[in-house]
Scaffold this motif. Structure first.
Motif, short mmCIF file in Angstrom:
data_model
loop_
_atom_site.label_atom_id
_atom_site.label_comp_id
_atom_site.label_asym_id
_atom_site.label_seq_id
_atom_site.Cartn_x
_atom_site.Cartn_y
_atom_site.Cartn_z
N VAL A 193 -14.66 -10.33 16.49
CA VAL A 193 -15.53 -9.66 17.47
C VAL A 193 -15.16 -8.29 17.20
O VAL A 193 -14.09 -7.63 17.29
CB VAL A 193 -15.22 -9.82 19.00
N VAL A 194 -16.33 -7.35 17.04
CA VAL A 194 -15.89 -5.85 16.69
C VAL A 194 -16.51 -4.99 17.87
O VAL A 194 -17.55 -4.75 17.96
CB VAL A 194 -16.82 -5.48 15.25
N ASP A 195 -15.58 -4.70 18.65
CA ASP A 195 -15.68 -4.05 19.71
C ASP A 195 -15.28 -2.36 19.66
O ASP A 195 -15.91 -1.42 20.07
CB ASP A 195 -15.06 -4.30 20.99
N GLN A 196 -14.12 -2.44 18.81
CA GLN A 196 -13.48 -1.08 18.40
C GLN A 196 -12.83 -1.08 17.36
O GLN A 196 -12.66 -2.24 16.78
CB GLN A 196 -12.59 -0.61 19.89
N LEU A 197 -12.13 0.05 16.99
CA LEU A 197 -11.64 0.47 15.84
C LEU A 197 -9.91 -0.45 16.01
O LEU A 197 -9.48 -0.26 16.78
CB LEU A 197 -11.01 1.70 15.56
N SER A 198 -9.56 -1.11 14.96
CA SER A 198 -8.25 -1.85 14.95
C SER A 198 -7.34 -1.18 14.07
O SER A 198 -7.65 -1.03 12.92
CB SER A 198 -8.44 -3.25 14.88
N ASN A 199 -6.29 -1.04 14.32
CA ASN A 199 -5.17 -0.51 13.56
C ASN A 199 -4.08 -1.37 13.40
O ASN A 199 -3.39 -2.00 14.33
CB ASN A 199 -4.50 0.91 14.00
N ILE A 200 -3.79 -1.78 12.05
CA ILE A 200 -2.69 -3.01 12.07
C ILE A 200 -1.87 -2.18 10.70
O ILE A 200 -1.99 -1.52 9.99
CB ILE A 200 -3.10 -4.37 11.52
N HIS A 201 -0.48 -2.80 11.08
CA HIS A 201 0.58 -2.25 10.00
C HIS A 201 1.00 -3.37 9.24
O HIS A 201 1.44 -4.56 9.72
CB HIS A 201 1.74 -1.71 10.96
N VAL A 202 1.64 -3.41 8.10
CA VAL A 202 1.91 -4.21 7.06
C VAL A 202 3.39 -3.73 6.54
O VAL A 202 3.49 -2.56 5.80
CB VAL A 202 0.81 -4.52 6.02
N ASN A 203 4.32 -4.37 6.52
CA ASN A 203 5.58 -3.99 5.79
C ASN A 203 5.76 -5.11 4.66
O ASN A 203 5.52 -6.32 4.51
CB ASN A 203 6.48 -4.35 6.67
N VAL A 204 5.98 -4.23 3.51
CA VAL A 204 6.16 -5.19 2.12
C VAL A 204 7.43 -4.58 1.60
O VAL A 204 7.74 -3.32 1.71
CB VAL A 204 5.08 -4.97 1.17
N SER A 205 7.98 -5.23 0.57
CA SER A 205 9.06 -4.90 -0.49
C SER A 205 8.69 -5.09 -1.73
O SER A 205 8.87 -6.12 -2.13
CB SER A 205 10.44 -5.60 -0.01
N LEU A 206 7.96 -4.01 -2.44
CA LEU A 206 7.61 -4.24 -3.75
C LEU A 206 8.07 -3.21 -4.77
O LEU A 206 8.45 -2.10 -4.26
CB LEU A 206 6.09 -4.38 -3.50
N THR A 207 7.68 -3.57 -5.99
CA THR A 207 8.08 -2.45 -6.87
C THR A 207 6.88 -1.46 -6.68
O THR A 207 5.99 -1.64 -6.19
CB THR A 207 7.91 -2.93 -8.45
N ASN A 208 7.20 -0.19 -7.36
CA ASN A 208 6.11 0.97 -7.12
C ASN A 208 4.98 0.54 -8.00
O ASN A 208 3.74 0.58 -6.97
CB ASN A 208 6.50 1.89 -7.84
N ALA A 209 4.89 -0.31 -9.25
CA ALA A 209 3.53 -0.88 -9.54
C ALA A 209 3.04 -1.88 -8.74
O ALA A 209 1.53 -1.80 -8.34
CB ALA A 209 3.73 -1.36 -10.95
N GLU A 210 3.61 -2.81 -8.20
CA GLU A 210 3.18 -3.77 -7.18
C GLU A 210 2.61 -3.02 -5.97
O GLU A 210 1.41 -3.53 -5.35
CB GLU A 210 4.07 -4.66 -6.95
N PHE A 211 3.14 -2.07 -5.55
CA PHE A 211 3.04 -1.52 -4.43
C PHE A 211 1.53 -0.68 -4.33
O PHE A 211 0.49 -0.70 -3.48
CB PHE A 211 3.78 -0.61 -3.67
N GLU A 212 1.28 0.04 -5.71
CA GLU A 212 0.09 0.69 -5.97
C GLU A 212 -0.93 -0.37 -6.04
O GLU A 212 -1.97 0.13 -5.58
CB GLU A 212 0.21 1.57 -7.41
N GLN A 213 -0.79 -1.33 -6.69
CA GLN A 213 -1.97 -2.41 -6.99
C GLN A 213 -2.30 -2.71 -5.57
O GLN A 213 -3.41 -3.04 -5.19
CB GLN A 213 -1.54 -3.46 -7.63
N LEU A 214 -1.23 -3.00 -4.52
CA LEU A 214 -1.78 -3.46 -3.23
C LEU A 214 -2.51 -2.47 -2.37
O LEU A 214 -3.51 -2.62 -1.72
CB LEU A 214 -0.30 -3.96 -2.35
N GLU A 215 -2.12 -1.39 -2.46
CA GLU A 215 -3.00 -0.08 -2.16
C GLU A 215 -4.40 -0.18 -2.42
O GLU A 215 -4.97 0.29 -1.62
CB GLU A 215 -2.44 1.05 -2.43
N ARG A 216 -4.54 -0.61 -3.70
CA ARG A 216 -5.81 -0.49 -4.25
C ARG A 216 -6.61 -1.65 -3.43
O ARG A 216 -8.05 -1.50 -3.11
CB ARG A 216 -6.07 -0.58 -5.71
N GLN A 217 -5.99 -2.64 -3.28
CA GLN A 217 -6.48 -3.92 -2.67
C GLN A 217 -6.94 -3.58 -1.33
O GLN A 217 -8.03 -4.19 -0.80
CB GLN A 217 -5.68 -5.24 -2.90
#
Length: 430
Positions: A50-74
């Motif tokens: 249900v889309v009533d309002q803007l939702s903000n969620i947080h995600v914690n990861v432990s990745l290499t720089n290259a992996e994190f950059e790819q996750l940011e794109r995804q």
């Protein structure tokens, strides 16, 4: 009073009546019945966000720089597709620091909505009440496309507690030429056979190493010790060491100079050692093995029967028990672990995907795949190595693992000192 005098009075009465009827006319809209703020109260289809309002969620990861950059794109693609969900990613490069920080946040009820956890942390986190069950994410094709050997270790108390993202198993590779010189047609499968082969190689090649252990890599050491247990898997027993583990490590005390300490990612040094027949065996992650030159790979024998607990060196997404945005978290995890994102991650990192369809021979997906993981991995990742159930989860297993890993780093980073390592392990287990 003349009729003209009644006109203003009548007009005022009509105006007042119209004003009083406005609220009732609003509530006459069936889409807003029952909602004091006038918003829709129509119940959504089960499972529909249900889309009533803007939702903000947080995600914690432990990745290499290259992996994190790819996750940011995804993640950017996800937010473009679902603009009502804003996702903030936070990366802690040190896995050790990540475990301490996320455990503390979970204890305080302040954890991120989603955490990318090492598979060995999942059941301990679940036992401690840090996670929400993830069964609702695994439905339909998403469930049927999973591999049993990767899902079972993430279950406890009748629930699934995380969704696999990728896996990077450790495998033992053997020098074919040195095996032949040791009169072996195939890699040794028991400890006495290995000992005999190692001593034969030392006799024929004085400068050769009988195994390579990278400094501080405890996964590597545990994979090696578990490979000769005759079906008894001890990868999850970190402390105290059992008699078999103690015996194997003790045997190396007189042969410490024959144990090399090359980093698993040092491709060129490993290639040189194998090419010059100066190394009998090494324990490598799959993505490091794939980096080796094809000519060197042809000189090696991968013993698929010695791949122990391939799930252990993998990562899975889990939802925090303190999250207030479970529906949004479920949607995000579904998107991040779909077949397309699995393939993109494999193309870049070389860590194996967890979707069975990406391994299928003659799959319709293969025409679009840049890299295709070997199909033999399917049987390895599907299989349960033992009919015995996993041991009851130890809530502090990750802490014990880190303690032993720190000791191994201390006594291997500046040259191998097995006697001191064993003494320290015995003291730690007391």
């Amino acid at each position: 009073m003349t009729p003209r005098k009644y006109v203003p009075f009548l007009l005022g009465a009509l105006l007042l009546a119209a004003l009083l009827l406005i609220p009732f006319s609003r509530n006459a809209n069936p889409a807003s019945v029952g909602k004091p703020d006038g918003k829709s109260n129509v119940q959504p289809v089960p499972g529909e966000l249900v889309v009533d309002q803007l939702s903000n969620i947080h995600v914690n990861v432990s990745l290499t720089n290259a992996e994190f950059e790819q996750l940011e794109r995804q993640n950017s693609n996800f937010m473009m597709k679902y603009p009502h969900i804003q996702v903030k990613l936070a990366n802690e490069a040190s896995k050790e620091n990540a475990y301490r920080m996320w455990s503390l946040q979970s204890q305080q009820g302040e954890a991120a909505d989603i955490m990318l956890l090492s598979n060995g942390w999942i059941r301990p986190y679940a036992v401690r009440g840090f996670l929400k069950p993830a069964d609702s994410i695994m439905t339909g094709d998403a469930l049927s496309d999973q591999m049993t050997g990767l899902l079972e270790p993430l279950k406890w108390n009748g629930y699934l507690w995380a969704v696999p993202k990728d896996v990077n198993p450790y495998l033992i590779v053997w020098n074919k030429e040195l095996l032949e010189e040791a009169d072996l047609e195939a890699p040794p499968t028991d400890w006495p056979s290995y000992q005999a082969a190692a001593l034969k190689v030392i006799e024929l090649h004085a400068g050769a190493s009988i195994v390579n252990w990278s400094p501080g890599d405890l996964y590597q050491q545990m994979a090696w010790l578990s490979a000769f247990q005759n079906g008894q898997n001890n990868s999850l027993q970190v402390l105290p060491l059992n008699e078999s583990q103690m015996s194997q490590l003790s045997w190396y005390q007189e042969l410490q100079s024959k144990v090399s300490g090359l980093d698993g990612g040092d491709t060129s040094s490993l290639e040189e050692a194998f090419d010059q027949d100066q190394l009998l065996a090494a324990i490598l992650t799959w993505n490091d093995y794939e980096k080796l030159d094809e000519a060197i790979q042809s000189k090696l024998r991968v013993n698929r029967e010695q791949i122990q607990d391939p799930w252990l060196n993998g990562r899975s997404f889990a939802i925090s028990s303190s999250s207030r945005h479970e529906d949004e978290a479920i949607l995000w995890i579904q998107e991040m672990t779909d077949v397309n994102n699995q393939q993109l991650s494999y193309d870049q990192s070389g860590q194996l995907p967890v979707r069975a369809s990406l391994y299928a021979f003659n799959s319709s997906l293969q025409s679009e795949q840049v890299r295709i993981p070997p199909s033999w991995w399917t049987s390895v990742l599907e299989a349960k190595k033992s009919n015995k159930p996993l041991p009851l989860p130890d809530p502090y297993w990750p802490d014990k693992w880190q303690q032993r890993e720190q000791l191994w780093t201390t006594y291997s980073k500046d040259g191998l000192d097995l006697l001191a390592y064993l003494d320290a392990l015995q003291q730690l287990a007391q």
